[in-house]
Design an enzyme around this catalytic site. Structure first.
Site, mmCIF file in Angstrom:
data_model
loop_
_atom_site.group_PDB
_atom_site.id
_atom_site.type_symbol
_atom_site.label_atom_id
_atom_site.label_comp_id
_atom_site.label_asym_id
_atom_site.label_seq_id
_atom_site.Cartn_x
_atom_site.Cartn_y
_atom_site.Cartn_z
ATOM 1 C CB SER A 181 12.503 0.022 11.956
ATOM 2 O OG SER A 181 12.158 1.207 12.663
ATOM 3 C CG ASP A 205 14.792 3.379 13.005
ATOM 4 O OD1 ASP A 205 14.337 3.878 11.955
ATOM 5 O OD2 ASP A 205 14.187 2.483 13.637
ATOM 6 C CD GLU A 206 11.160 5.278 15.285
ATOM 7 O OE1 GLU A 206 10.608 6.273 14.781
ATOM 8 O OE2 GLU A 206 10.618 4.157 15.359
ATOM 9 C CB ALA A 207 16.188 10.660 12.146
ATOM 10 N N GLY A 232 8.731 8.236 5.623
ATOM 11 C CA GLY A 232 7.452 7.640 5.247
ATOM 12 C C GLY A 232 6.570 7.582 6.475
ATOM 13 C CG ASP A 256 2.155 0.276 10.663
ATOM 14 O OD1 ASP A 256 2.998 -0.068 11.514
ATOM 15 O OD2 ASP A 256 0.932 0.218 10.850
#
Ligand SMILES: [Zn+2]
Length: 226
Positions: A43, A113-115, A36, A39
């Site tokens: 996370s 996360d932040e892949a 997505g 914001d």
């Protein structure tokens, strides 16, 4: 509902999973990609998923890269935080799991996360962890960069993942339409060229900042009246 606990110490009898002709379970681990815009709560969802699995007795590792805190943790805009392993260039996710197992720690799943900022090799390692080690991998990240082009790692996740889901929390453009694209704002204007990854935030004070815009206003470079 209690889930079965997979892992090296799992000696349950009488509930053998259906197996394919290669002898491996037909319904085993999975690689899932949740994406997505900025914001949208990626996370937050990552940490919620970690919580949900941990509550059922499963054990996992949380990894991240370039978290907004720039520290080895996953932080969220709504105030949650969790320690995490920083995915560096040389880190091998398979070694991460094997080393944990060697120390006697169970690892049933990875939360990545932040892949989108990971290297392509990391995505291949995720697939191998699922296929060869029966470790679930849940990856969270952006799909597209500030030019509205797919991040290479995100593209690879779209190609390889067992399932891909757009996170359903809406982020609104200033016009009220659903925000889709991550605009990089430099000097008050929507940037069209530059490095693919530049650290910034969505806070107004940041030198390089990001705004989520609808496609119409992203294409027009229109940041609204403010
Ligand atoms: Zn708009």
């Amino acid at each position: 509902m209690a889930r079965p606990l997979p892992g090296p110490d799992d000696t349950r009898a009488g509930c053998a999973a259906a197996r394919g002709v290669d002898g491996r379970p037909l319904h085993a681990a999975a690689l899932k990609f949740f994406w997505g815009p900025m914001d949208c709560g990626k996370s937050t969802m990552a940490l919620q998923m970690n919580y949900n699995h941990a509550r059922q007795g499963r054990r996992g590792l949380v990894t991240t890269r370039i978290d907004r805190s720039l520290g080895p943790q996953v932080t969220t805009r709504i105030g949650l935080a969790h320690s995490a392993i920083e995915v560096t260039d040389g880190l091998d996710l398979r070694d991460l799991v094997r080393d944990a197992w060697a120390e006697g720690l169970r690892v049933d799943y990875l939360i990545c996360d932040e892949a989108s900022f990971y290297d392509l090799e990391h995505i291949e390692q995720m697939a191998e962890l699922v296929d060869n080690y029966d470790v679930d991998v849940y990856a969270f990240g952006l799909a597209t960069d500030f030019r509205s082009c797919l991040f290479p790692a995100a593209r690879r996740l779209f190609e390889l993942a067992d399932s891909v889901a757009r996170i359903q929390v809406e982020v609104l453009c200033w016009c009220g339409r659903e925000g889709l694209l991550n605009a990089r704002v430099v000097g008050g204007r929507v940037a069209r060229e530059g490095e693919q990854v530049v650290i910034g935030d969505t806070a107004n004070s940041a030198q390089v900042r990001y705004r989520v815009l609808c496609r119409r206003h992203y294409r027009a470079g229109d940041l609204g009246g403010r």
